[in-house]
Scaffold this motif. Structure first.
Motif, short mmCIF file in Angstrom:
data_model
loop_
_atom_site.label_atom_id
_atom_site.label_comp_id
_atom_site.label_asym_id
_atom_site.label_seq_id
_atom_site.Cartn_x
_atom_site.Cartn_y
_atom_site.Cartn_z
N ALA A 399 0.83 -1.21 0.00
CA ALA A 399 0.00 0.00 0.00
C ALA A 399 0.87 1.26 0.00
O ALA A 399 0.59 2.22 -0.73
CB ALA A 399 -0.92 0.00 1.22
N ILE A 400 1.93 1.23 0.80
CA ILE A 400 2.83 2.39 0.84
C ILE A 400 3.59 2.51 -0.47
O ILE A 400 3.79 3.62 -1.00
CB ILE A 400 3.81 2.28 2.03
CG1 ILE A 400 3.04 2.20 3.35
CG2 ILE A 400 4.77 3.45 2.04
CD1 ILE A 400 2.07 3.33 3.58
N ASP A 401 4.02 1.37 -1.02
CA ASP A 401 4.69 1.40 -2.33
C ASP A 401 3.81 2.09 -3.36
O ASP A 401 4.27 2.95 -4.13
CB ASP A 401 5.00 -0.02 -2.80
CG ASP A 401 6.12 -0.68 -2.01
OD1 ASP A 401 6.87 0.03 -1.33
OD2 ASP A 401 6.24 -1.92 -2.09
N ALA A 402 2.54 1.71 -3.41
CA ALA A 402 1.63 2.27 -4.41
C ALA A 402 1.33 3.74 -4.15
O ALA A 402 1.27 4.55 -5.08
CB ALA A 402 0.32 1.47 -4.41
N ARG A 498 -2.90 4.41 0.60
CA ARG A 498 -2.22 4.22 1.88
C ARG A 498 -3.16 3.57 2.90
O ARG A 498 -2.74 2.69 3.67
CB ARG A 498 -1.73 5.56 2.42
CG ARG A 498 -0.93 5.45 3.71
CD ARG A 498 -0.63 6.80 4.29
NE ARG A 498 -1.87 7.50 4.68
CZ ARG A 498 -1.90 8.62 5.40
NH1 ARG A 498 -0.77 9.17 5.82
NH2 ARG A 498 -3.05 9.19 5.71
N ASP A 499 -4.45 3.98 2.88
CA ASP A 499 -5.42 3.44 3.83
C ASP A 499 -6.09 2.16 3.36
O ASP A 499 -6.96 1.62 4.04
CB ASP A 499 -6.50 4.49 4.12
CG ASP A 499 -5.97 5.66 4.94
OD1 ASP A 499 -4.91 5.52 5.56
OD2 ASP A 499 -6.64 6.71 4.95
N GLN A 500 -5.68 1.67 2.18
CA GLN A 500 -6.18 0.42 1.61
C GLN A 500 -7.67 0.47 1.25
O GLN A 500 -8.34 -0.57 1.16
CB GLN A 500 -5.87 -0.76 2.54
CG GLN A 500 -4.39 -0.93 2.80
CD GLN A 500 -4.06 -2.10 3.70
OE1 GLN A 500 -4.76 -3.10 3.71
NE2 GLN A 500 -3.00 -1.96 4.47
N ILE A 501 -8.19 1.67 1.09
CA ILE A 501 -9.52 1.81 0.49
C ILE A 501 -9.41 1.49 -0.99
O ILE A 501 -10.29 0.85 -1.57
CB ILE A 501 -10.08 3.22 0.75
CG1 ILE A 501 -10.39 3.38 2.25
CG2 ILE A 501 -11.31 3.50 -0.09
CD1 ILE A 501 -10.76 4.78 2.65
#
Length: 519
Positions: A399-402, A498-501
């Motif tokens: 998620a952080i990578d993206a 980042r929040d995986q929404i």
């Protein structure tokens, strides 16, 4: 029921050993009477299970309705901590052999458990077996001082098990293994599991838990990382002895270290990088001091800055010093005793001297992600979550990578909405809602409030179209300048990733759609 009326009694109880009764013998006898999670839960019912969660045995006793069959006898003996007639126990257990092994004692024709042996099962990851710990103190509001080398059972470890990442790895470390519940889970997805504990009794009981459960754990006695000096792991998990108590009182090994304030937790965090493989992670269930006039986030940031690791701290709860002290004095069995007030005032003086005004409690994740600039995140999230949330932490690195991709790569990526629902909020009868919210149905249950433009972009991301294509299409539909739409939407997309929404495409392709224990 008699489980001892003083700390001296507890200290006289020997550490269990296999003696002349082997652990496979005990396992065979337990299984012969179907002493398993499913059968025990069925016998005591929901009311009995809920009662045990409140340290009350009466609901389970009522549901058992006086039964003395082999399974009921083991439930009464090891879980309800009742004195059971020896003639009944012999239907379930070789009593004389169990006495020699140190599991039970008998007196006046009744048998009494010296340790808690109960089945454990988790539908989340399939971990199952038996856990051996010390008897639960304070059952039915009995006031019994807790022995200093007390070994805690499964319930206190469930939260850590629910947040732990479950993915195949080579080496895992259970730091402060206690009765071995985390090791039981880790053995499901790690090739090698090492468990360490400062408490020799914990190592003994964890060894028995592992043998009863048929798993191979490398158990070592020692403080923190000393037993694994020079070794690295793909995953380290710990529910360390983080309770901050004054140094002049009696310390309980399972919950209190010998360092000042939260220095033990800080030490683990600072030393962890030396024991993580590239890509490896540390997960803690812990607490930290909130100091007068000091930003807690900046204080914890100082523990990790410069170590090259990503850090994510989630504060789940915050207690004032009074609530914190009362909770742990009760846990120590001092409620209603003459020691309550003197101990309470010692703790208050200790906290005042250290400038501690509150205590934060929550989750900490460190990951050796190999970033040139580590991602550090500190937040309070006291809201409801959908346990287990281990997958949230598994996906965090991706998620952080993206979320941090260069703009051209981000526009060329194909993210899609995760498992979310759309909520509209407005006045009854109004033609249009006041606002629209996208809310996760799993994990941390985060939500994002969206407007016309960003809502249209997020809603159209399906993992097939690129972000750039969707932005261009929405700009045409709304007759807006595509550059302006991108400038408005891209920061929101980064936050949603980042929040995986939003999920990166490769993560979304892998993503799918409660631990069971007794007591």
């Amino acid at each position: 029921m008699r489980i001892g009326s003083s700390c001296e009694f507890w200290d006289s109880v020997p550490s269990p050993s296999v003696g002349s009764m082997t652990v496979p013998d005990l396992r065979r006898q337990l299984l012969e009477v179907t002493y398993t999670t499913e059968e025990v839960l069925e016998r005591i019912g929901e009311a009995g299970q809920a009662g045990l969660g409140r340290n009350s045995t009466i609901p389970a006793d009522v549901v058992l309705a006086g039964a003395m069959d082999p399974l009921a006898c083991l439930i009464r003996l090891f879980i309800l901590q009742q004195d059971v007639p020896q003639t009944n126990v012999t239907q379930s257990l070789d009593v004389e052999a169990a006495i020699r092994a140190g599991w039970v004692e008998h007196e006046g024709g009744v048998v009494r458990a010296l340790v808690d042996i109960r089945p454990y099962g988790s539908p989340d990851d399939g971990a199952s077996g038996f856990l051996v710990s010390d008897l639960t103190p304070g059952l039915d509001h009995s006031t019994v001082a807790t022995r200093t080398d007390y070994v805690l059972g499964a319930p206190a470890s469930l939260t850590l098990a629910e947040i732990t990442m479950r993915k195949p790895i080579d080496r895992a470390l259970d730091l402060g293994t206690g009765c071995g519940v985390q090791a039981l889970h880790l053995a499901r997805h790690a090739t090698t599991v090492v468990g360490t504990d400062l408490n020799p009794r914990a190592v003994d009981l964890a060894h028995m838990s592992a043998e009863l459960s048929g798993i191979d754990i490398d158990l070592r006695e020692g403080s923190l990382f000393e037993p694994v000096a020079g070794q690295r792991f793909d995953l380290i998990v710990s529910n360390p002895p983080y309770v901050m108590s004054p140094p002049d009182g009696q310390r309980l090994t399972y919950r209190e270290g010998a360092l000042v304030s939260d220095s033990l937790v800080e030490t683990i965090v600072r030393q962890a990088p030396e024991h993580l493989t590239q890509g490896g992670s540390l997960q803690l269930l812990t607490n930290w001091a909130i100091l007068d006039g000091v930003d807690w986030q900046e204080r914890l940031r100082s523990w990790v800055e410069g170590n090259g690791l990503d850090c994510w701290v989630i504060e789940r709860e915050r207690l004032d010093v009074y609530s914190y002290i009362e909770m742990w004095l009760t846990d120590a069995g001092l409620a209603g005793s003459s020691e309550w007030e003197p101990a309470y005032r010692r703790w208050l003086d200790y906290f005042v001297g250290l400038g501690i005004s509150e205590v934060g409690m929550g989750w900490l994740l460190l990951t050796a992600a190999g970033r040139a600039e580590p991602h550090l995140r500190f937040e309070s999230w006291p809201h409801a979550v959908a346990q287990p949330v281990g997958d949230v932490f598994v996906r965090n690195r991706a998620a952080i990578d993206a979320a941090t991709l260069p703009l051209d790569e981000l526009l060329g990526s194909c993210p899609c909405l995760g498992n979310v629902v759309q909520e509209t909020i407005g006045e009854p009868g109004a033609e249009d809602p006041t606002h629209v919210v996208l809310r996760q149905r799993t994990g941390l249950l985060r939500a994002i409030r969206v407007g016309t433009t960003d809502g249209a972009v997020l809603g159209a991301l399906d993992g097939e179209l690129t972000l750039g294509q969707v932005i261009a299409a929405v700009a045409r539909l709304l007759q807006r300048d595509v550059t302006q739409v991108a400038a408005e939407v891209v920061p929101i997309v980064r936050d949603a990733l980042r929040d995986q929404i939003l999920l990166p495409q490769r993560v979304a392709e892998r993503a799918s759609g409660t631990s069971q224990h007794v007591g």
